[in-house]
Design an enzyme around this catalytic site. Structure first.
Site, mmCIF file in Angstrom:
data_model
loop_
_atom_site.group_PDB
_atom_site.id
_atom_site.type_symbol
_atom_site.label_atom_id
_atom_site.label_comp_id
_atom_site.label_asym_id
_atom_site.label_seq_id
_atom_site.Cartn_x
_atom_site.Cartn_y
_atom_site.Cartn_z
ATOM 1 N N LYS A 1 0.094 8.754 19.512
ATOM 2 C CA LYS A 1 -0.461 8.837 18.164
ATOM 3 C C LYS A 1 -1.920 8.400 18.153
ATOM 4 O O LYS A 1 -2.744 8.960 17.421
ATOM 5 C CB LYS A 1 0.352 7.978 17.197
ATOM 6 C CG LYS A 1 -0.115 8.137 15.746
ATOM 7 C CD LYS A 1 0.725 7.345 14.780
ATOM 8 C CE LYS A 1 0.218 7.553 13.349
ATOM 9 N NZ LYS A 1 0.960 6.730 12.373
ATOM 10 N N GLY B 1 0.830 -1.200 0.000
ATOM 11 C CA GLY B 1 0.000 0.000 0.000
ATOM 12 C C GLY B 1 0.862 1.246 0.000
ATOM 13 O O GLY B 1 2.064 1.201 -0.315
ATOM 14 N N GLU C 1 -9.655 1.298 9.813
ATOM 15 C CA GLU C 1 -8.960 0.803 11.000
ATOM 16 C C GLU C 1 -9.619 1.297 12.282
ATOM 17 O O GLU C 1 -8.983 1.349 13.334
ATOM 18 C CB GLU C 1 -7.487 1.220 10.939
ATOM 19 C CG GLU C 1 -6.742 0.535 9.805
ATOM 20 C CD GLU C 1 -5.292 0.968 9.669
ATOM 21 O OE1 GLU C 1 -4.408 0.090 9.652
ATOM 22 O OE2 GLU C 1 -5.052 2.179 9.569
ATOM 23 N N ASN D 1 -5.136 10.266 16.406
ATOM 24 C CA ASN D 1 -5.965 9.570 15.419
ATOM 25 C C ASN D 1 -7.414 9.459 15.878
ATOM 26 O O ASN D 1 -8.347 9.618 15.085
ATOM 27 C CB ASN D 1 -5.403 8.166 15.154
ATOM 28 C CG ASN D 1 -4.177 8.180 14.260
ATOM 29 O OD1 ASN D 1 -3.896 9.171 13.601
ATOM 30 N ND2 ASN D 1 -3.431 7.101 14.254
ATOM 31 N N ASN E 1 -9.421 11.266 12.947
ATOM 32 C CA ASN E 1 -9.819 10.372 11.857
ATOM 33 C C ASN E 1 -11.307 10.058 11.770
ATOM 34 O O ASN E 1 -11.896 10.159 10.683
ATOM 35 C CB ASN E 1 -9.008 9.078 11.930
ATOM 36 C CG ASN E 1 -7.539 9.298 11.619
ATOM 37 O OD1 ASN E 1 -7.038 10.418 11.673
ATOM 38 N ND2 ASN E 1 -6.828 8.238 11.311
ATOM 39 N N ASN F 1 -8.862 17.289 7.413
ATOM 40 C CA ASN F 1 -8.624 17.348 8.855
ATOM 41 C C ASN F 1 -9.029 18.667 9.507
ATOM 42 O O ASN F 1 -9.678 18.680 10.553
ATOM 43 C CB ASN F 1 -7.140 17.083 9.156
ATOM 44 C CG ASN F 1 -6.719 15.676 8.789
ATOM 45 O OD1 ASN F 1 -7.515 14.855 8.359
ATOM 46 N ND2 ASN F 1 -5.442 15.387 8.955
ATOM 47 N N GLY G 1 4.037 1.122 2.437
ATOM 48 C CA GLY G 1 5.011 0.160 1.949
ATOM 49 C C GLY G 1 5.723 0.669 0.708
ATOM 50 O O GLY G 1 6.936 0.528 0.554
ATOM 51 N N ARG H 1 -2.165 7.305 -2.304
ATOM 52 C CA ARG H 1 -2.196 6.834 -3.686
ATOM 53 C C ARG H 1 -3.460 7.357 -4.366
ATOM 54 O O ARG H 1 -4.489 6.683 -4.379
ATOM 55 C CB ARG H 1 -2.157 5.308 -3.728
ATOM 56 C CG ARG H 1 -0.874 4.692 -3.241
ATOM 57 C CD ARG H 1 -0.990 3.182 -3.110
ATOM 58 N NE ARG H 1 -1.222 2.542 -4.399
ATOM 59 C CZ ARG H 1 -1.598 1.280 -4.543
ATOM 60 N NH1 ARG H 1 -1.806 0.519 -3.481
ATOM 61 N NH2 ARG H 1 -1.790 0.767 -5.734
#
Length: 297
Positions: free
Chosen positions: A178, A8, A262, A182, A186, A196, A11, A124
């Protein structure tokens, strides 16, 4: 050779930044990789370049593995490839939120499991385009005893990327810090479908942020983390929201692309920890449920 499990955005960022020939993607069984992975890389500054990353060969043994899968996929992904990873090879986890890191460390306590907390921004916008949206920092620390003496080695290997890295003896504390940010940004961006910075002026945020920070403060203290006042947590959340005002959170991006978020490892993790510790978390519960309704399971 550095093996990267998860092709992703994150990575691909590490693969693009490491010197050519030093990184390869690690394929899971049943997913034949085919040709090298090719994509365009747009750095924070400088011209766009073409990137070509090979897949780790069947006989190749990585001396460091970066796991950049989504939190919910991490355990299954590692289970599929663990036999290809030497027992002494450090495994570095890059997941958002909390829960997945502890699960992996408990599953393989004898292995050197490390975790990272990063503020690098990558996305992406197109399948074949990776954008390094913002330069950040990455902290790396041990999750198992076997990893204690290997943090410096992992940091040294990744330093060739030119990205900013730090050793962090208390990585769990860093991950909690963190998690706070988040949890406070998020889900709001996903529910409200906004960048944001825009959450700060919305009714939903203004009506619930104080309650959220009270829950965060209580759960953190009960979980053994440094006691932090709710007002301090709110300030921290809003500072980051303003600094990243135009950014799209990973959770909002997942919702927009119809992917599983997530949330279960961010606000959902806080709900579970709250139940274990006897602390009510109604705001986290509400945010978790609203985001779950937006994405597939």
């Amino acid at each position: 050779m550095i093996g990267i499990l998860g092709a992703g955005a994150l990575g691909r960022l590490w693969a693009a930044r490491l010197p050519a020939g030093q990184a390869a993607f690690l394929a899971r069984p049943g997913q034949p990789p085919g040709a090298d992975t090719r994509y365009r890389f747009r750095p924070v500054t400088g011209p766009e370049t073409g990137i070509q990353v090979p897949w780790l060969g069947a006989g190749d043994l990585p001396d460091l593995v970066l796991v950049t899968t989504k939190a919910g996929d991490t355990l299954d992904a590692l289970t599929c490839v663990i036999d290809r990873i030497p027992e002494t090879t450090p495994i570095l986890l890059f997941q958002n939120g909390l829960g997945s890191q502890q699960t992996v460390a408990q599953r393989w306590p004898e292995r050197p499991i490390l975790a990272a907390s990063t503020t690098e921004g990558a996305n992406r916008p197109d399948t074949d385009l990776l954008v390094h949206a913002g330069a950040g920092e990455t902290w790396i620390g041990p999750m198992t005893k076997a990893a204690d003496q290997l943090v410096e080695r992992a940091v040294s290997q990744l330093a060739e990327s030119g990205l900013t890295l730090h050793q962090e003896p208390d990585i769990l504390s860093r991950l909690w810090q963190k998690l706070v940010v988040n949890a406070g940004i998020n889900p709001y961006t996903a529910i409200l479908d906004c960048p944001n910075g825009e959450i700060l002026t919305t009714h939903l945020y203004r009506e619930t942020i104080d309650g959220l920070c009270e829950e965060l403060s209580a759960v953190m203290a009960a979980a053994g983390q440094k006691a932090t006042a709710p007002e301090t947590l709110r300030q921290r959340i809003e500072d980051v929201a303003r600094k990243t005002a135009h950014n799209t959170s990973s959770m909002r991006a997942d919702v927009l692309r119809g992917r599983t978020t997530e949330i279960d490892f961010i606000n959902g993790y806080l709900v579970r920890r709250g139940k274990e510790l006897g602390i009510a978390t109604p705001v986290n519960q509400m945010l978790t449920e609203q985001v779950q309704q937006l994405s597939p399971h």
